[in-house]
Design an enzyme around this catalytic site. Structure first.
Site, PDB file in Angstrom:
ATOM      1  N   HIS A   1       0.827  -1.213   0.000  1.00 29.58           N
ATOM      2  CA  HIS A   1       0.000   0.000   0.000  1.00 29.58           C
ATOM      3  C   HIS A   1       0.858   1.258   0.000  1.00 29.58           C
ATOM      4  O   HIS A   1       0.492   2.260   0.618  1.00 29.58           O
ATOM      5  CB  HIS A   1      -0.962   0.011   1.206  1.00 29.58           C
ATOM      6  CG  HIS A   1      -2.144  -0.890   1.012  1.00 29.58           C
ATOM      7  ND1 HIS A   1      -3.248  -0.524   0.284  1.00 29.58           N
ATOM      8  CD2 HIS A   1      -2.374  -2.165   1.427  1.00 29.58           C
ATOM      9  CE1 HIS A   1      -4.129  -1.517   0.279  1.00 29.58           C
ATOM     10  NE2 HIS A   1      -3.610  -2.534   0.964  1.00 29.58           N
TER      11      HIS A   1
ATOM     12  N   SER B   1      -5.576  -9.765 -11.935  1.00 25.77           N
ATOM     13  CA  SER B   1      -6.202  -8.795 -12.842  1.00 25.77           C
ATOM     14  C   SER B   1      -5.149  -8.129 -13.722  1.00 25.77           C
ATOM     15  O   SER B   1      -5.334  -7.966 -14.933  1.00 25.77           O
ATOM     16  CB  SER B   1      -6.975  -7.741 -12.045  1.00 25.77           C
ATOM     17  OG  SER B   1      -6.111  -7.040 -11.187  1.00 25.77           O
TER      18      SER B   1
ATOM     19  N   ASP C   1       2.177  -3.724  -9.825  1.00 23.87           N
ATOM     20  CA  ASP C   1       1.823  -5.011 -10.428  1.00 23.87           C
ATOM     21  C   ASP C   1       2.169  -5.032 -11.906  1.00 23.87           C
ATOM     22  O   ASP C   1       2.700  -6.025 -12.427  1.00 23.87           O
ATOM     23  CB  ASP C   1       0.329  -5.275 -10.244  1.00 23.87           C
ATOM     24  CG  ASP C   1      -0.073  -5.250  -8.781  1.00 23.87           C
ATOM     25  OD1 ASP C   1       0.829  -5.185  -7.924  1.00 23.87           O
ATOM     26  OD2 ASP C   1      -1.274  -5.286  -8.504  1.00 23.87           O
TER      27      ASP C   1
ATOM     28  N   TYR D   1     -10.002   0.042  -0.519  1.00 21.31           N
ATOM     29  CA  TYR D   1      -8.690   0.333  -1.104  1.00 21.31           C
ATOM     30  C   TYR D   1      -8.611   1.817  -1.503  1.00 21.31           C
ATOM     31  O   TYR D   1      -7.675   2.532  -1.136  1.00 21.31           O
ATOM     32  CB  TYR D   1      -8.489  -0.560  -2.329  1.00 21.31           C
ATOM     33  CG  TYR D   1      -7.167  -0.392  -3.032  1.00 21.31           C
ATOM     34  CD1 TYR D   1      -6.074  -1.193  -2.711  1.00 21.31           C
ATOM     35  CD2 TYR D   1      -6.994   0.579  -4.023  1.00 21.31           C
ATOM     36  CE1 TYR D   1      -4.854  -1.034  -3.357  1.00 21.31           C
ATOM     37  CE2 TYR D   1      -5.787   0.743  -4.665  1.00 21.31           C
ATOM     38  CZ  TYR D   1      -4.724  -0.073  -4.333  1.00 21.31           C
ATOM     39  OH  TYR D   1      -3.515   0.086  -4.968  1.00 21.31           O
TER      40      TYR D   1
HETATM   41  P1  NG1 Z   1      -3.615  -6.555  -5.473  1.00 24.59           P
HETATM   42  O1  NG1 Z   1      -3.135  -7.256  -4.305  1.00 24.59           O
HETATM   43  O2  NG1 Z   1      -3.283  -7.279  -6.735  1.00 24.59           O
HETATM   44  O3  NG1 Z   1      -5.027  -6.186  -5.352  1.00 24.59           O
HETATM   45  C1  NG1 Z   1      -3.185  -3.897  -5.150  1.00 24.59           C
HETATM   46  C2  NG1 Z   1      -2.705  -2.875  -6.175  1.00 24.59           C
HETATM   47  C3  NG1 Z   1      -1.208  -2.592  -6.054  1.00 24.59           C
HETATM   48  C4  NG1 Z   1      -0.827  -2.281  -4.621  1.00 24.59           C
HETATM   49  C5  NG1 Z   1      -1.377  -3.373  -3.692  1.00 24.59           C
HETATM   50  C6  NG1 Z   1      -1.129  -3.088  -2.225  1.00 24.59           C
HETATM   51  C7  NG1 Z   1      -3.789  -2.768  -8.374  1.00 24.59           C
HETATM   52  C8  NG1 Z   1      -3.840  -3.348  -9.717  1.00 24.59           C
HETATM   53  N1  NG1 Z   1      -2.941  -3.354  -7.527  1.00 24.59           N
HETATM   54  O4  NG1 Z   1      -2.731  -5.167  -5.525  1.00 24.59           O
HETATM   55  O5  NG1 Z   1      -0.862  -1.538  -6.909  1.00 24.59           O
HETATM   56  O6  NG1 Z   1      -1.279  -1.014  -4.237  1.00 24.59           O
HETATM   57  O7  NG1 Z   1      -2.778  -3.546  -3.847  1.00 24.59           O
HETATM   58  O8  NG1 Z   1       0.233  -2.956  -1.982  1.00 24.59           O
HETATM   59  O9  NG1 Z   1      -4.494  -1.829  -8.074  1.00 24.59           O
END
Ligand code: NG1
Length: 415
Positions: free
Chosen positions: A45, A140, A183, A235
């Site tokens: 995060h 995703s 990602d 989020y």
């Molecule tokens: P995931 O765990 O794949 O949902 C998300 C965000 C990352 C990052 C992490 C937390 C997207 C595509 N991915 O990942 O950029 O912020 O949470 O570290 O939004």
């Protein structure tokens, strides 16, 4: 129908991608685009605050077998019947479908590519995936990157890897999540045997060897972290809390002459003030929960740099301790853990892991634990016996529990 064995050994009953391709589109696919999922080792995060992270690409991946089309139509089916076929015309303003629809992850790269270059050729293809969905392993983004890469190749759009990754990061925001760029970058730029320290604005990557006797175990809680649905709100809320916290601390810094000019983002603020002074200023001005969000962000950024050092110096227990601290901060200050994630982390540690933490966005999904080649079997056995067995999930071990292999980034090959 046949038993499909993907190259990483995950066996699934059902039609192969080629079967689905020929029955749906006739003939055979000409190319395959693949893009891996990732496990984030530390730095959670904080990518959306432009602070560095330390993930690695894994052997679980999305594969898209496809054939170019001369018109601008994209038609994609999925071997998994949970996902309906998707068809759309490429254009800079193609509207998204309902929130949570997997087609949005196909439209996103097409729309972003169409906004940047006048792409006109589409494709038809079939998706298969060994990345568990909604698990914090970036399924995703792997899907988005695979389709984006295929469309870039079909349209002869040639970009440097990090430019392409940045374009895909911008594209993913079309799906409604205000994510960072971690990602997309690691799924594009992963390297076999390496993790990567990724920094942002501008996006850049430094590969670091993962010592041969370190093992990163990934264990799924069995609870989906549906970031395309309710977890998306939580989020996005964290992200705006970080922005509000930054604005207040920056203002305080200016008022008390701790910074000469208004800092542009977290990296700037930390460069000007240093972590300690920033947290002290935050303590004076931020209400709960902004103070704890800020404390997580600043402390996690420091842990990433320490962890990158530990990795370079093969300091195994130092790296593990930082993972433990990261989990604690995510649980208490950032409030993105869950009972199941905490249980798995405790079991892994008690079973002999050097450290363990939730990985990805949290709210469910997976943990990552560090073991050595000597302790890995004991940790795997502890997790299987103490987490999956009592929950009646032992038959799903193959999907839920695995040792992540640091893997290569996305690629396209002719079939
Ligand atoms: P995931 O765990 O794949 O949902 C998300 C965000 C990352 C990052 C992490 C937390 C997207 C595509 N991915 O990942 O950029 O912020 O949470 O570290 O939004």
């Amino acid at each position: 129908m046949a038993e499909a064995r993907d190259p990483k050994g995950v066996t699934r009953e059902g039609p192969t991608p080629s079967d689905v391709f020929s029955s749906r589109f006739g003939g055979a696919a000409t190319h395959v685009a693949r893009a891996p999922g990732r496990v984030n080792l530390i730095g959670e995060h904080i990518d959306y605050n432009d602070l560095p992270v330390l993930p690695m690409a894994i052997q679980r991946e999305v594969r898209l077998v496809y054939r170019p089309r001369e018109d601008g139509v994209v038609r994609v089916a999925n071997v998994d019947p949970e996902f309906d076929p998707v068809e759309f015309e490429i254009g800079p303003s193609t509207p998204p479908g309902p929130a949570g629809n997997w087609g949005n992850y196909l439209k996103a790269p097409a729309v972003e590519l169409a906004r940047r270059s006048a792409i006109s050729r589409g494709m038809e293809g079939v998706v298969s995936s060994s990345v568990p969905v909604a698990s914090g392993l970036s399924s995703s983004t792997a899907l988005l990157n695979a389709l984006g890469l295929a469309l870039a190749v079909v349209n002869e759009v040639s970009l440097a890897p990090m430019d392409f990754a940045q374009l895909m990061a911008d594209a993913e925001r079309y799906t409604g999540t205000r994510g960072g760029g971690m990602d997309q970058a690691i799924s594009v730029g992963g390297r076999v045997g390496h993790a990567a320290r990724i920094a942002f604005a501008p996006l850049r990557m430094r590969h670091i060897v993962v010592p041969g006797d370190w093992r990163f175990i990934v264990a799924h809680t069995g609870v989906r972290a549906e970031k395309s649905r309710h977890a998306r709100e939580a989020y996005n809320q964290r992200r705006s809390e970080c922005e509000r916290a930054l604005a207040s601390v920056a203002e305080r810094g200016l008022q008390s002459h701790l910074v000469p000019t208004a800092p542009q983002g977290y990296p700037d603020l930390l460069r000007m003030m240093g972590s300690q002074a920033a947290i002290a200023a935050a303590t004076e001005v931020l209400p709960a929960p902004l103070l704890s969000r800020f404390r997580h962000v600043v402390s996690e950024a420091a842990r990433v740099d320490q962890a990158a050092d530990c990795l370079s110096r093969t300091d195994f227990s130092g790296f593990g301790a930082l993972m433990d601290d990261s989990h604690c901060s995510l649980r208490t200050d950032y409030e993105v853990s869950s009972e199941e994630l905490d249980d798995l982390v405790d079991i892994a540690r008690d079973g002999g892991a050097a450290g363990a933490r939730l990985t990805g966005a949290g709210f469910g999904g997976c943990i990552v634990a560090l073991a050595s080649s000597d302790t890995v079997d004991a940790v795997l056995a502890a997790i299987a016996e103490q987490y999956y067995q009592p929950r009646g999930m032992s038959d799903r071990l193959g999907d839920c529990l695995f040792v992540a292999a640091p893997s290569a980034g996305a690629s396209v090959d002719a079939l």
